[in-house]
Design an enzyme around this catalytic site. Structure first.
Site, short mmCIF file in Angstrom:
data_model
loop_
_atom_site.label_atom_id
_atom_site.label_comp_id
_atom_site.label_asym_id
_atom_site.label_seq_id
_atom_site.Cartn_x
_atom_site.Cartn_y
_atom_site.Cartn_z
CG PHE A 310 -1.84 -1.19 1.23
CD1 PHE A 310 -2.99 -1.20 0.47
CD2 PHE A 310 -1.52 -2.31 1.97
CE1 PHE A 310 -3.82 -2.31 0.47
CE2 PHE A 310 -2.34 -3.43 1.97
CZ PHE A 310 -3.49 -3.42 1.21
CG ASP A 311 -0.19 4.96 -2.15
OD1 ASP A 311 -1.14 4.55 -1.47
OD2 ASP A 311 -0.17 6.07 -2.70
CE LYS A 312 -2.84 8.17 -0.29
NZ LYS A 312 -2.94 9.25 -1.21
CG LEU A 461 6.31 0.57 0.80
CD1 LEU A 461 6.91 0.55 -0.59
CD2 LEU A 461 7.31 0.09 1.81
CG ASP A 513 2.52 6.50 -5.30
OD1 ASP A 513 3.66 6.67 -4.88
OD2 ASP A 513 1.49 6.78 -4.66
#
Lengths: 615, 75
Positions: A310-312, A461, A513
């Site tokens: 997961f990006d955030k 992350l 992203d």
């Protein structure tokens, strides 16, 4: 003539069925063998006509199609005067084709429904100042259009005047109507539920968000994986090979019956049709549920995912810290709360904002002399008192003595994932607050579903500090959590995971992203379907609803499984048929054709199950 | 070079893709590599040189095979 015959396939099928019934009835019931022969011969000729035409057309363009095999087989049966078999084989072939058409339409219906939502006409402002109805193809960028209640918005545009509510389900999957007024963006394919709008066209036709979605889905349903391309190449040579085999059998055994049976048995139907059918049904199911899967290669890769990144933290949390726990150490904190609010009001720190919001309307005091202690908090003079607001470090620095209870409270609050804010007045601890970000509703159970679907590693992350990230990770039971990550760090991290041999899916919003989305085996764009996200990702979740993710993964797995089943069915049937023609007594042309057509229907029906899949 | 998209009746038979592909590729003026027969959406997409062949002629070649052309679009 050709058109006449091909256009009446259904009638021909019915007539030949009737003739076959007459034939068998007159032979078995009335022992009119002459009449039976005529009826069956007529049924054969009639039924063979459209097949033979197709066979001829196929040969003209140098394709040995199934029609060719069947025509030869029927001709052979006719020659040896086996009219029963020739009649039944042609009938089954025609009837099978009819059923295939009907069932295939069903499997494709989900995507068809989507494409049919495309707007067809628009009310365009003409030079005379009137609104005229035109085809949507005749609308250009910059045209002014009128949208009435109940009508579809024909373009992506900006509202010039008017007000109304629009159902944007076709774009976002969200059925709640959205209010629109002057300056609002509207999207093609969405429906105006009430009000009237005048809209200026910004993007038209295939350039609209809806146009792109349709194009993407249309391409996805026909995209082919490596395995399918192999099957295609294989089937190109397969039919001629069957023809050669049957000729050889005929030459060596002089057994026409056996040779023509092989022709019928060798028809490759289910093998070629099986995978595309699973594909279209799976992608169709996704399209209905706001999940766009870009083709069968994507489905294949996605079904094997073992790591989801997961990006955030914002994907998992509300992104809005709130005061969750509060303890006080003096009998009356009313005044202290007023001091606290007054001090925090001056700060724009997220924690301070959360506190001000939590306290709401309390008495405020004039704050004199504020000292910001970096990494600690604030010390201020309020109402003649020294007020210190900050973390444990600041309190110690201010010489605050903690009671036994305060110490255990601090431990407890930290364990619950709180950031701590303490308030001391004149060196005495008054209030302890625990502030934390709220986990999005349902995220925990969705993550649990993902784990159940076989995802071993759930990684976040984030650009946030490690502490916050750790807390979220702990609450949700993630396997790894890394803070202080810049976009390039995330991409590097994904490379590292891949080097370890993992199949990685990256969930991002597609805004900053893109490198990670492109790098991961599966890039999953979550959000309102921005252009970048649609272009660079492999899977698009149409709105930021987290619950689509387990559905998407479950669907990909079900679809991949369905494809494997269909290949197994198809190959299995051909093997069994070919084996039984050589090793059994009961196999003949009619049974062969029946099994062949049945196997095609079975793979279509099996594919159709995917339309009903729910996670 | 123009782009032609043809919507056909529902394609069902496995070998029809191959037939349509061969038939259109054999035509003068049709860009061979561009021919795409889409089974599920029942469409044919191809690039062609409109000075060498008319769109109608390409449609005719497909109709002759026995597949009804529902709609076509040249761009």
């Amino acid at each position: 003539m050709q058109k006449f015959i091909l256009g009446r396939k259904n009638q021909i099928t019915i007539i030949s069925a009737i003739l076959i019934i007459i034939g068998f009835a007159s032979e078995l019931l009335f022992h009119q063998e002459q009449l039976a022969m005529y009826a069956l011969a007529l049924a054969s000729v009639l039924g063979a006509a459209p097949i033979a035409i197709q066979a001829y057309q196929a040969l003209r363009v140098k394709v040995v199609s199934i029609d060719v095999l069947v025509t030869l087989a029927v001709a052979g049966a006719f020659l040896i005067k086996n009219f029963e078999e020739s009649a039944i084989v042609t009938f089954l072939f025609l009837f099978g084709a009819y059923l295939e058409q009907r069932t295939l339409q069903k499997t494709r219906s989900a995507i068809k429904e989507l494409t049919e939502m495309a707007p067809e006409s628009a009310l365009k402002l003409s030079e005379s100042g009137e609104f005229e109805e035109v085809a949507v193809d005749d609308v250009d960028v910059g045209d002014t259009l009128l949208v009435k209640t109940g009508a579809k918005v024909p373009v992506d545009g900006t509202v010039l005047s008017g007000e109304g509510h629009i159902n944007e389900a076709s774009i976002t999957g969200e059925a709640v109507p959205v209010g629109k007024r002057k300056g609002s963006q509207v999207f093609a394919g969405t429906i105006l539920e009430n009000g009237t709008l005048q809209v200026v066209a910004d993007r038209v036709g295939e350039d609209t968000t809806f146009g792109r979605i349709i194009e993407l889905v249309e391409e996805a349903q026909d995209s082919k994986s490596e395995a399918e391309r192999f099957i295609d190449r294989f089937s190109k040579y397969y039919t001629p090979a069957v023809l050669v085999l049957s000729t050889l059998v005929w030459i060596f055994s002089q057994d026409i019956e056996l040779a023509i049976t092989i022709l019928v048995l060798g028809c490759p139907g289910a093998l070629v049709i099986g995978v595309p059918v699973s594909n279209v049904a799976g992608i169709g199911n996704g399209a209905r549920h706001g999940v766009l899967l870009k083709g069968s290669e994507v489905i294949h890769d996605f079904s094997r995912v073992d790591t989801i990144v997961f990006d955030k933290t914002g994907t998992l949390t509300v992104g809005n810290p709130e005061v969750a726990d509060i303890e006080s150490y003096v009998p009356d904190v009313q005044k202290t709360l007023g001091y606290l609010s007054s001090v925090e009001r001056e700060s724009d720190h997220p924690l301070a904002k959360a506190i001000v919001k939590h306290l709401g309307a309390v008495d405020t005091y004039t704050v004199q002399k504020t000292d910001v202690v970096a990494g600690g908090g604030i010390v201020a003079e309020v109402d003649g008192h020294t007020v210190a607001v900050g973390n444990v470090g600041l309190m110690e620095q201010q010489g605050v003595v903690f009671s036994e209870k305060a110490r255990s409270d601090i431990k407890r609050f930290e364990a619950m994932g709180n950031s701590l804010v303490l308030t001391a007045v004149d060196g005495e601890l008054h209030i302890l607050m625990g502030i934390r970000d709220q986990i999005r509703e349902g995220v925990k159970s969705h993550l649990h579903k993902l784990k159940k679907l076989g995802v071993k590693h759930l990684v976040v992350l984030s650009g946030d500090n490690q502490g916050t990230v750790d807390l979220v990770s702990k609450q949700l039971g993630l396997t790894e959590a890394h803070g202080h990550m810049l976009p390039q760090d995330k991409a590097a991290f994904i490379k590292k995971l891949q080097a370890e041999g993992r199949t990685v899916a990256f969930v991002g919003d597609g805004v900053n992203d893109s490198p990670s989305l492109a790098l991961a085996q599966i890039g999953i764009a979550m959000g309102s379907g921005t252009d970048v996200a649609i272009e660079t990702s492999d899977v698009v979740l149409m709105n930021s609803d987290f619950s689509r993710l387990p559905h998407a993964l479950g669907l990909a797995k079900a679809t991949a499984r369905n494809m494997r089943q269909n290949i197994a069915i198809a190959v299995g049937v051909v093997l069994v048929l070919l084996a039984s023609v050589f090793f059994s007594e009961w196999m003949n042309m009619s049974i062969g054709m029946l099994v062949h057509e049945a196997s095609i229907l079975v793979v279509i029906l099996n594919g159709m199950r995917l339309l009903r899949y729910r996670s | 070079m123009k782009k032609l998209t043809i919507q056909l009746e529902t394609l069902t038979c496995p070998s029809c893709m191959q037939k349509i592909e061969n038939a259109t590729k054999a035509l003068q003026g049709v860009q061979k590599d561009s021919v795409k027969v889409l089974f599920n959406s029942s469409k044919v997409k191809l690039d062609f040189d409109d000075s060498a062949i008319a769109a109608e002629a390409i449609e005719q070649a497909i109709t002759t095979l026995g597949y009804e052309v529902k709609k076509s679009q040249v761009k």
